[in-house]
Design an enzyme around this catalytic site. Structure first.
Site, PDB file in Angstrom:
ATOM      1  N   LYS A 115      10.126 -47.385 105.581  1.00  0.00           N
ATOM      2  CA  LYS A 115      10.447 -47.841 106.768  1.00  0.00           C
ATOM      3  C   LYS A 115      12.020 -48.184 106.751  1.00  0.00           C
ATOM      4  O   LYS A 115      12.771 -48.657 105.983  1.00  0.00           O
ATOM      5  CB  LYS A 115       9.980 -49.271 106.839  1.00  0.00           C
ATOM      6  CG  LYS A 115       9.987 -50.317 108.139  1.00  0.00           C
ATOM      7  CD  LYS A 115       9.108 -51.480 108.035  1.00  0.00           C
ATOM      8  CE  LYS A 115       9.248 -52.326 109.176  1.00  0.00           C
ATOM      9  NZ  LYS A 115       8.368 -53.536 108.821  1.00  0.00           N
ATOM     10  N   ARG A 178       7.127 -49.132 100.937  1.00  0.00           N
ATOM     11  CA  ARG A 178       6.226 -50.012 100.547  1.00  0.00           C
ATOM     12  C   ARG A 178       4.932 -49.571 100.215  1.00  0.00           C
ATOM     13  O   ARG A 178       4.712 -48.167 100.689  1.00  0.00           O
ATOM     14  CB  ARG A 178       6.149 -51.184 101.961  1.00  0.00           C
ATOM     15  CG  ARG A 178       5.691 -50.608 102.937  1.00  0.00           C
ATOM     16  CD  ARG A 178       5.397 -51.699 104.267  1.00  0.00           C
ATOM     17  NE  ARG A 178       4.769 -51.162 105.321  1.00  0.00           N
ATOM     18  CZ  ARG A 178       4.775 -51.643 106.432  1.00  0.00           C
ATOM     19  NH1 ARG A 178       5.761 -52.795 106.710  1.00  0.00           N
ATOM     20  NH2 ARG A 178       4.269 -50.999 107.765  1.00  0.00           N
ATOM     21  N   ARG A 185      -4.366 -49.985 111.866  1.00  0.00           N
ATOM     22  CA  ARG A 185      -4.128 -51.207 112.647  1.00  0.00           C
ATOM     23  C   ARG A 185      -5.333 -51.298 113.756  1.00  0.00           C
ATOM     24  O   ARG A 185      -5.841 -50.335 114.206  1.00  0.00           O
ATOM     25  CB  ARG A 185      -2.534 -51.241 113.178  1.00  0.00           C
ATOM     26  CG  ARG A 185      -1.684 -51.149 112.097  1.00  0.00           C
ATOM     27  CD  ARG A 185      -0.377 -50.027 112.747  1.00  0.00           C
ATOM     28  NE  ARG A 185       0.655 -49.673 111.628  1.00  0.00           N
ATOM     29  CZ  ARG A 185       1.544 -50.260 111.294  1.00  0.00           C
ATOM     30  NH1 ARG A 185       1.907 -51.432 111.764  1.00  0.00           N
ATOM     31  NH2 ARG A 185       2.357 -49.733 110.436  1.00  0.00           N
ATOM     32  N   ASP A 254      -0.683 -54.298 117.089  1.00  0.00           N
ATOM     33  CA  ASP A 254      -0.029 -53.153 116.142  1.00  0.00           C
ATOM     34  C   ASP A 254       0.289 -53.687 114.764  1.00  0.00           C
ATOM     35  O   ASP A 254       0.622 -53.062 113.720  1.00  0.00           O
ATOM     36  CB  ASP A 254       0.983 -52.403 116.722  1.00  0.00           C
ATOM     37  CG  ASP A 254       1.895 -53.475 117.120  1.00  0.00           C
ATOM     38  OD1 ASP A 254       1.899 -54.260 118.269  1.00  0.00           O
ATOM     39  OD2 ASP A 254       3.223 -53.166 116.976  1.00  0.00           O
TER      40      ASP A 254
HETATM   41  P1  AMP Z   1       7.629 -53.950 115.086  1.00  0.00           P
HETATM   42  O1  AMP Z   1       8.111 -54.919 115.959  1.00  0.00           O
HETATM   43  O2  AMP Z   1       8.845 -53.705 113.929  1.00  0.00           O
HETATM   44  O3  AMP Z   1       6.420 -54.215 114.662  1.00  0.00           O
HETATM   45  O4  AMP Z   1       7.757 -52.898 115.835  1.00  0.00           O
HETATM   46  C1  AMP Z   1       7.039 -52.503 117.007  1.00  0.00           C
HETATM   47  C2  AMP Z   1       7.384 -50.994 117.496  1.00  0.00           C
HETATM   48  O5  AMP Z   1       8.481 -50.820 117.868  1.00  0.00           O
HETATM   49  C3  AMP Z   1       6.775 -50.152 116.233  1.00  0.00           C
HETATM   50  O6  AMP Z   1       6.205 -49.008 116.984  1.00  0.00           O
HETATM   51  C4  AMP Z   1       8.071 -49.347 115.552  1.00  0.00           C
HETATM   52  O7  AMP Z   1       7.902 -48.348 114.857  1.00  0.00           O
HETATM   53  C5  AMP Z   1       8.997 -49.594 116.960  1.00  0.00           C
HETATM   54  N1  AMP Z   1      10.445 -49.578 116.272  1.00  0.00           N
HETATM   55  C6  AMP Z   1      10.876 -51.047 115.644  1.00  0.00           C
HETATM   56  N2  AMP Z   1      12.396 -50.784 115.393  1.00  0.00           N
HETATM   57  C7  AMP Z   1      12.546 -49.392 115.581  1.00  0.00           C
HETATM   58  C8  AMP Z   1      13.704 -48.665 115.680  1.00  0.00           C
HETATM   59  N3  AMP Z   1      14.967 -49.017 115.113  1.00  0.00           N
HETATM   60  N4  AMP Z   1      13.799 -47.417 115.856  1.00  0.00           N
HETATM   61  C9  AMP Z   1      12.588 -46.974 116.440  1.00  0.00           C
HETATM   62  N5  AMP Z   1      11.237 -47.409 116.648  1.00  0.00           N
HETATM   63  C10 AMP Z   1      11.381 -48.817 116.113  1.00  0.00           C
HETATM   64 MG    MG Z   2       5.139 -53.457 113.381  1.00  0.00          MG
END
Ligand code: AMP
Ligand code: MG
Length: 494
Positions: A115, A178, A185, A254
């Site tokens: 990640k 990880r 999901r 998700d």
């Molecule tokens: P999360 O809130 O971390 O579960 O992320 C929600 C969505 O946003 C997922 O599809 C992640 O892969 C995407 N995402 C989160 N942070 C980034 C980032 N810095 N660059 C690209 N995609 C992101």
């Molecule tokens: Mg996520």
């Protein structure tokens, strides 16, 4: 030819070979100056990743995504998701890479996943990076959950990339490696259902049954059994969260794994004083994912999963809806049964009896009204059987209230048929002394981020690895945050 690193790992990538269309090839970005700052030796050994085969620099290159492992075939997975109630049809691993699957020493299939390793086909304009703070938080939380015997993904390594990334402030970039039993999901099912690709939903359901619930294969209606099994695991997972005071913070569909593991630790936190509306995430303005809402939200997410499975459950739409609705309604009672059973152990009661639910409700009302430290209360309860109730009284605004409750509890405890010593032992095996308290987590993150000092992080991890055994010298780790720490707010891990 692309340079690769020989790891000695044998990848067995079932997701890639069986689920075409569920991912895209992807690769990590070369980190400017990758440095390994944490390596989970025991977990690595379980995976068959031997430290002596690779030096620290090679591990940093591998686990930052800079150079792929030979024989691996990294991909980013696609999914959709309901985020705070609103549906986003296209999400996916925007900053994550599935390095591959391994069969571990115990014969269990495990995903190795990065990640923060850079942009992917699903980045949607994001930078694909992760900041050091949230990466360390996820590592701490995963290890704490593991020691608390709560299903969760675990950190294998933390690498600093040597790059500065732009967030609210300029941060150090880092990558978390990880390990999870899979990354399927609720949102993975939703992605294909939303596109009316029912053949793909079926393929995914069959794959999921094979991978996580093979015992359901021969059932008369395996897809209905799948829905039930996911529901049951999720209900038990949330019961376990709530009973250690864990607030996940971003239970979007998700971020809910079909395996029943806690996944995607973002703005999560543990409570100090008990309050059912405890909510720390700065973006969760409606308190959708507050402590006491988590079971309702899990049920809501399971309903979203059920919607994707309807055509597989029955070819008659109305019948499928009726069957699925009944299963979803069952969630509450399954959750309550698990919660009460687990709570009984925390209270030193070997069996749940009629009246215990009311007794439990009264207890939580009292803890909330009296601003009682949740962890200290449960841990301290077993000591009161030796006659000293002073330490616990002190946790209450009004000690008289505790005295009255304690009389009732003690008589229920003593009337239970098991010997007290046994009950005390089992209480102490489920009521932790040490949890990742917010001020301790912040202290560890700040020392690492601001002073490049990882000793505070290491010390905290060593304490959290043994949450049930009291050790002298660790008193500060068992205490709530000092007043000046103030109300706690967490930020999304992006
Ligand atoms: P999360 O809130 O971390 O579960 O992320 C929600 C969505 O946003 C997922 O599809 C992640 O892969 C995407 N995402 C989160 N942070 C980034 C980032 N810095 N660059 C690209 N995609 C992101
Ligand atoms: Mg996520």
């Amino acid at each position: 030819m692309t340079k690769t690193i020989k790891t000695g790992l044998t990848f067995d990538n079932s997701f890639i070979s069986q689920l075409k269309g569920f991912y895209l090839p992807s690769k990590g970005e070369q980190a400017p100056k990758p440095k390994l700052i944490k390596f989970n030796q025991t977990l690595a050994e379980e995976l068959g990743l031997k430290h002596n085969m690779l030096n620290t620099d090679e591990l940093a290159l591998l686990l930052s995504g800079s150079i792929p492992a030979s024989g691996s075939n990294p991909v980013s997975q696609v999914y959709a998701g309901h985020q705070f109630g609103g549906f986003t049809p296209q999400l996916g691993d925007g900053r994550a890479l599935l390095l591959g699957e391994i069969i571990n020493k115990n014969g269990l299939r495990r995903d190795i996943h990065l990640k923060g390793s850079g942009q992917t086909p699903y980045s949607r304009g994001g930078d694909g990076k992760a900041a050091l703070g949230p990466v360390l938080r996820e590592y701490i939380m995963g290890e704490a959950m593991y020691a608390l015997k709560i299903p969760a993904t675990r950190g294998l390594a933390v690498t600093i990339t040597g790059e500065k990334i732009n967030r609210q402030l300029v941060n150090k970039g880092a990558v978390l490696a990880r390990v999870a039993s899979s990354h399927i999901r609720v949102g993975t099912f939703q992605y294909f259902a939303a596109r009316h690709q029912q053949d793909k939903v079926k393929l995914l359901a069959d794959y999921t049954i094979n991978r996580h619930f093979p015992e359901l294969k021969e059932n008369q209606n395996p897809y209905l059994s799948l829905l039930r099994a996911v529901r049951d695991r999720q209900a038990d997972l949330i019961a376990q969260w709530v009973l250690v005071g864990f607030v996940h913070g971003v239970m979007n569909t998700d971020n809910m794994a079909i395996s029943g593991e806690t996944i995607d630790f973002g703005p999560c936190a543990f409570i100090d004083t008990y309050h059912s509306s405890a909510c720390y995430s700065s973006i969760d303005k409606q308190k959708r994912y507050a402590l006491g809402n988590q079971s309702y939200m899990a049920q809501w997410n399971i309903a979203r999963l059920a919607e994707t499975l309807l055509p597989l459950i029955d070819s008659d739409d109305d019948k499928a809806i009726e069957i699925a609705t009944n299963e979803i309604h069952e969630f509450n009672s399954i959750y309550q049964t698990q919660w009460l059973k687990r709570l009984a152990t925390k209270l030193g009661l070997s069996k749940v009896k009629t009246g215990d639910l009311e007794f439990a409700d009264d207890l939580f009302k009292m803890l909330q009204a009296q601003h009682v430290d949740f962890t200290q209360f449960f841990r301290g309860l077993s000591d009161t059987t030796k006659g000293d109730i002073h330490a616990l009284q002190k946790l209450f605004d009004n000690p008289q209230i505790f005295n009255q409750w304690h009389k009732k509890w003690l008589s229920r405890f003593l009337s239970d048929s098991l010997p007290s010593s046994k009950k005390i032992k089992s209480m102490n095996s489920v009521n932790p002394i040490y949890i990742p308290r917010n001020h301790l987590v912040e202290e560890a993150l700040q020392a690492a981020e601001q002073n490049n000092d990882f000793s505070v992080f290491e010390k905290l991890l060593s304490v959290l690895a043994n949450p049930y055994n009291e050790k002298s010298g660790l008193e500060k780790f068992a205490k709530p945050a000092p007043k000046e720490f103030g109300p706690y707010k967490t930020f999304c891990g992006t």
